[in-house]
Design an enzyme around this catalytic site. Structure first.
Site, PDB file in Angstrom:
ATOM      1  N   CYS B  35      -0.284  -3.315  -7.311  1.00  0.00           N
ATOM      2  CA  CYS B  35       1.032  -3.753  -7.771  1.00  0.00           C
ATOM      3  C   CYS B  35       1.881  -4.258  -6.616  1.00  0.00           C
ATOM      4  CB  CYS B  35       1.773  -2.620  -8.461  1.00  0.00           C
ATOM      5  SG  CYS B  35       0.898  -1.987  -9.867  1.00  0.00           S
ATOM      6  N   CYS B 105      12.165  -2.663  -8.630  1.00  0.00           N
ATOM      7  CA  CYS B 105      12.257  -1.775  -7.457  1.00  0.00           C
ATOM      8  C   CYS B 105      13.112  -0.547  -7.783  1.00  0.00           C
ATOM      9  CB  CYS B 105      12.860  -2.511  -6.265  1.00  0.00           C
ATOM     10  SG  CYS B 105      11.855  -3.875  -5.679  1.00  0.00           S
TER      11      CYS B 105
END
Lengths: 389, 276
Positions: B35, B105
């Site tokens: 990822c 994030c």
């Protein structure tokens, strides 16, 4: 403080002589080169002079083989779609490689949805195509082979001459995307044997917004833009004369300074390669040492991510580019880096260092000094490096 | 370049609380290399369930580092029960906002916090019960539902920005659309295609499956595979490396490659080898 530009693959500064020529061209109030009155003739002369300069840069002995476009991207689109449309009745098969620029990939994707079949050959760990794979992939349905001359992410130069021999023998058109090569490394269209070659002015310090497409005499491709009779009926639309004049001057200088530039770039690249181990460890050089662009080095630094490195370097006034997915906005790792066998984490930590004529050897040391402590800072933050150290 | 706030830049260039707490009371690890980011959060919790210290390690971009740093600042000194209420939006707000494409994030920060709290409480590793929707980034329907609900997401692009789902091969876009519709209470009125995949979608999915699933497996044994052609639901491939000379290659082809392709692309597909 001035910014050290090590991102010449994204853009190069205009040379002073090029700027001057373009300003002069603006003040000249040129008319349309297609007009037949005196003012038009004067413009046509300036246009043809630029065409001759550009033809010299790729050693075409017939300036008419050069068509001016708006960009390398337009040239690529024109070459691929134009060649395919002109030959669609002969077959529906096109061959390319896994590491092409998006201009090629997306042009072919468009054609694929229109029923064309695309074979994409893989590359070795140096990012290089094996000409034999091209020979094997050619069928009686193949109408075009498109392989880039040099790769914008790794700098790998492809064996274009060898591939051209194969396509010539099999009577298949061959296009090469030479956008990152023309004006940087020696390009000789007579020797290379390609039918179509795309390039851009900014690669050799000319303005953006101008590109060129070499169409070998006798090669029939359809125009991408239909309209007037400009560019020998091959590309409609009044030419961007000011930009083209800039490109012509840039081509003259590239020709004149060719050897000196090559020496300078090789010196910078060798210095970087030589100094690198004195500053950082655990990295992968993705650029092959043989047959690669002199102005580019791709570097994957382990355990850290490229956007972070790039932004920290930016904070210290050093500009580089990164191939990390985080910075490109897509979430996917670079197709080129995965194709040469990098894993996702290493691909994320990839920087592209691209030199230019304006760089000095001190720039390399400034860059490496900054890089050294940035790598340390980011590795201290990274959970990957503590696991492995 | 991304438009980062001054606060993001500050937390990126001067990250707070970097490191690992020895003998931590709570540990949360999220993300994966595939990822492109990973975060490890460690907590020290005192007698009255107050977080006395928090440290992080992050592999990722500027906003991933800033989100992690911000998270540790936010939770230091508050109780576990208070920390549990922190959402990804709280993290983004603390930083003065994040670019929309980088919201994932902040979600990664929240996920790490949740795991660290569960670990502190001695709860078993939370099982991801849902069904994987996005194969590329391993995101489940439940995770997507939660992100849509908590952040009032409207489009597939929104979902990709927040939890990455749909950012890879894009073959799960229809499913994501259905989830968005069901969460927002607007049933999918018209499906773009009645059932099954188009040939183009199949080809893309086959390519993705070969690249992401099959090639890495074969590579472990020194083998390889190349996608040659696709017609009439037949996938034509060429075996490479040790596979091309291995006597068991037909077994590999039918029992592994074909099974994975059927599973991940479409059950009606068959795989055939093209001989030189």
């Amino acid at each position: 403080m001035t910014i050290i530009n090590l991102d010449h693959i994204s853009s190069k500064p205009l040379l002073p002589d090029v700027k001057e020529a373009m300003i002069e061209a603006i003040n000249n109030d040129y008319a349309n080169p297609s007009s037949q009155h005196k003012k038009g003739e004067e413009a046509a002369e300036a246009l043809e002079k630029a065409r001759e300069s550009v033809a010299r840069l790729i050693n075409s002995n017939m300036p008419k083989e050069i068509v001016f476009t708006s960009s390398g991207t337009e040239s690529v689109n024109h070459a691929i779609k134009g060649a395919v449309l002109a030959n669609a009745e002969k077959g529906k098969h096109i061959i390319t490689s896994n590491i092409e620029h998006n201009a090629v990939i997306r042009s072919l994707r468009r054609l694929k949805s229109d029923g064309f079949k695309i074979t994409s050959v893989s590359v070795d760990e140096n990012g290089r195509v094996n000409p034999k794979d091209i020979a094997d992939a050619i069928t009686d349905q193949t109408i075009l082979v498109s392989i880039m001359h040099s790769n914008n992410e790794t700098g790998t130069i492809q064996p274009i001459e060898e591939i051209a021999k194969i396509t010539k023998e099999k009577k298949v058109l061959f296009h090469t995307d030479a956008v990152d090569s023309v004006g940087v490394v020696s390009i000789d269209v007579q020797k290379m044997g390609v039918d179509l070659l795309s390039f851009a002015s900014n690669t050799f310090y000319g303005p953006t917004g101008v590109g060129g497409l070499f169409i070998r005499r006798g090669t029939v491709i359809w125009p991408l833009l239909d309209g007037g009779v400009q560019e020998g009926n091959k590309r409609a639309g009044a030419e961007n004369l000011i930009g083209i004049i800039g490109m012509g001057v840039a081509a003259d200088i590239a020709n004149r300074d060719f050897d000196a530039r090559l020496d300078h770039l090789n010196k910078l690249k060798n210095r970087l390669l030589q100094e690198l181990p004195n500053y950082i460890d655990e990295y992968i050089i993705n650029t092959p040492l043989e047959d690669s662009l002199p102005n580019l080095l791709s570097l994957s630094i382990k355990y850290i991510e490229g956007e972070s490195v790039m932004l920290m370097l930016d904070d210290e006034d050093v500009a580089v580019s990164t191939r990390s997915a985080c910075a490109t906005g897509s979430l996917r790792a670079s197709h080129v880096l995965l194709s040469i066998g990098l894993d996702h984490a290493d691909a994320q930590g990839t920087l592209v260092i691209a030199f230019g004529v304006d760089n000095k050897e001190e720039d390399i040391i400034t860059f490496l000094t900054a890089l050294k402590h940035i790598v340390k800072t980011l590795r201290d933050i990274s959970p990957l490096s503590s696991k492995t150290h | 370049m991304w438009e980062y706030t001054e606060k993001v830049k500050d937390h990126f260039l001067n990250p707070r609380n970097v490191g690992v707490i020895e003998n931590a009371d709570g540990v949360g690890e999220v993300g994966s290399l595939a990822c492109g980011d990973a975060l490890k959060l460690t907590l020290k919790v005192d007698g009255d369930k107050r977080i006395s210290d928090a440290k992080f390690q992050t592999f990722g971009c500027a906003s991933a580092i800033a989100s992690s740093s911000a998270l540790t600042e936010m939770i230091k000194g508050i109780t576990i029960d208070e920390a549990e209420k922190i959402t990804n939006n709280d993290i983004a707000e603390y930083l003065g906002g994040l670019p929309k494409e980088k919201m994932h994030c902040s979600v990664m920060g929240r996920d790490a916090l949740e795991k660290a709290i569960a670990n502190y409480r001695g709860e078993p590793e939370k099982r991801v019960d849902g069904e994987i929707v996005c194969e590329c980034f391993g995101v489940t329907d439940l995770e997507i539902q939660r992100a849509v609900k908590e952040n009032n997401l409207k489009t597939i692009e929104d979902v990709t920005d927040y939890v990455k789902a749909g950012g890879g091969c894009e073959s799960c876009h229809d499913k994501i659309q259905e989830i968005i519709a069901s969460v927002n209470g607007t049933p999918v009125t018209e499906k773009t295609r009645p059932s099954g995949l188009t040939n183009i979608q199949k080809i893309r999915l086959i390519e993705e499956t070969l690249e992401r699933e099959i090639k890495p497996e074969l590579k472990k044994d020194g083998g390889g595979i190349e996608f040659i052609d696709f017609a009439d639901n037949t996938v034509f491939v060429k075996l490479r490396g040790t596979c091309s000379t291995c006597s068991a290659s037909q077994v590999t082809l039918k029992h592994y490659v074909e099974t994975r392709i059927k599973e991940l692309v479409s059950p009606e597909l068959v795989v055939e080898e093209v001989k030189q």
